[in-house]
Design an enzyme around this catalytic site. Structure first.
Site, mmCIF file in Angstrom:
data_model
loop_
_atom_site.group_PDB
_atom_site.id
_atom_site.type_symbol
_atom_site.label_atom_id
_atom_site.label_comp_id
_atom_site.label_asym_id
_atom_site.label_seq_id
_atom_site.Cartn_x
_atom_site.Cartn_y
_atom_site.Cartn_z
ATOM 1 N N ASP A 1 1.044 -1.107 0.054
ATOM 2 C CA ASP A 1 -0.086 -0.134 -0.096
ATOM 3 C C ASP A 1 1.058 1.277 0.184
ATOM 4 O O ASP A 1 2.230 1.330 0.254
ATOM 5 C CB ASP A 1 -0.782 0.017 1.358
ATOM 6 C CG ASP A 1 -1.748 1.109 1.373
ATOM 7 O OD1 ASP A 1 -2.457 1.288 0.268
ATOM 8 O OD2 ASP A 1 -1.838 1.935 2.248
ATOM 9 N N ASP B 1 -0.505 5.068 0.645
ATOM 10 C CA ASP B 1 -0.584 6.070 1.782
ATOM 11 C C ASP B 1 -0.626 5.521 3.118
ATOM 12 O O ASP B 1 -1.289 4.451 3.533
ATOM 13 C CB ASP B 1 -2.189 6.620 1.497
ATOM 14 C CG ASP B 1 -2.461 7.378 0.423
ATOM 15 O OD1 ASP B 1 -1.491 8.419 0.281
ATOM 16 O OD2 ASP B 1 -3.177 7.220 -0.340
#
Length: 353
Positions: free
Chosen positions: A18, A20
């Site tokens: 991922d 963010d």
């Protein structure tokens, strides 16, 4: 128990990471993330960066990561907009007119799939809705008109919030909710925690589920999605969710691995183990005392990361056995205990920087 010599990463051939809250927050890199990712690449393993944020194109994301010092190509970025465009094409076919709601990433993904992006509801066979900082009433109204007229509606994700360098902002889920409220229709969702984004990432990696490690900071999206896809998951405590959130997490949100940050990839992973009446991780030993007010009893101290893993294992065991309710694990004194662990984790991370 002796810590294993092989780093955690060596158990896998590919990583779905991922962005963010894991690699960066807004425009700022998360401490130690870039160096850890460089080590992953140098080990010969492939990394795909999978994000629910559909506002930007893979090229734009890759350019930001490159400026931070991460080695990658545009194809190493997989967005929920790409997964959404692929789903739209499956449902309405090549060349269809699709109402694009969101940032440039949504329109670019539609073009990649041979679809015609439009900003008007008239004649649109489908709607692809993703996040865009400039999305306003007009775009949401056009989406509602198209959905009411029978257009297929695909949402890239329904994240309620979006972490930024200024704090937490409303995410795409709030915008999707506005269209749902106007139409009474539920969208076809492709981003995490649904599995299409992970499935697309696995195809890019060319690895099967047993060879793939997913990394995220959000339990309800990153970890839940990895679990649903049958992929082992590592949660890092650099983003949205922290120790208390982990303690109260339902089974489907629980990761296999927990680490303070991405440096956890490069060291041997010390897993918790059950003792007769407690849980241990390395030198740390913890038991959960049940009763009117459950509490964590530390039998033996250890590094904060090991203490956390032992405490989580003990807490989950107590919840799963029915001895305590998950909500009671984060109230009053218990809530303060998890906060203290978070502070110790931060101190340990700073001391090893």
């Amino acid at each position: 128990m002796t810590e294993p010599e092989a780093p955690l990463l060596h158990a896998y051939q590919g990583v779905v990471c991922d962005l963010d809250g894991v690699v960066y927050r807004g425009h700022e890199p998360v401490p130690h993330a870039v160096e850890a990712l460089r080590s992953v690449v140098h080990s010969g393993r492939r990394v795909v960066y999978a994000t629910n944020n559909a506002s930007r194109t893979p090229a734009q994301v890759a350019a930001q990561l490159t400026r931070m010092g991460v080695s990658l190509t545009e194809r190493d970025v997989v967005t929920s907009a790409q997964a959404g465009a692929a789903r739209v094409r499956e449902r309405v076919g090549h060349g269809a007119r699709v109402l694009a709601v969101g940032g440039e990433g949504v329109r670019a993904a539609l073009r990649e799939q041979g679809l015609v992006a439009t900003s008007e509801a008239a004649d649109a066979e489908a709607v692809l809705q993703g996040f865009g900082a400039d999305v306003g009433w007009r775009e949401l109204a056009e989406a509602a008109y198209a959905v009411q007229s029978g257009a297929v509606w695909v949402a890239t994700n329904v994240d309620a919030t979006l972490p930024t360098d200024r704090g937490t902002a409303p995410g795409n889920g709030t915008l999707v909710a506005a269209v749902r409220s106007a139409t009474g229709v539920d969208p076809d969702v492709v981003g995490k925690p649904w599995t299409p984004l992970y499935e697309l990432s696995a195809r890019r990696l060319d690895t099967d589920a047993s060879q793939t490690l997913a990394i995220g900071d959000r339990l309800d999206t990153d970890i839940a999605g990895a679990n649903a896809a049958g992929v082992d998951a590592l949660v890092v405590l650099t983003g949205v969710h922290g120790p208390a959130d982990l303690a109260a997490a339902p089974v489907e949100w629980r990761p296999r691995y927990v680490a303070t940050d991405l440096r956890g990839l490069g060291v041997g992973y010390v897993a918790p183990r059950k003792l007769e009446d407690a849980w241990a991780c390395g030198a740390a030993v913890v038991r959960v005392e049940v009763g009117e007010a459950p509490c964590v009893q530390v039998v033996c101290e250890g590094p904060a990361e090991h203490l956390l893993r032992a405490a989580l294992a003990a807490s989950w065991d107590a919840v799963d056995s029915g001895a305590v309710g998950a909500e009671s694990l984060v109230k009053a004194e218990m809530g303060r205990w998890w906060s203290q662990v978070a502070e110790r984790l931060a101190e340990d991370a700073a001391s090893t920087a």
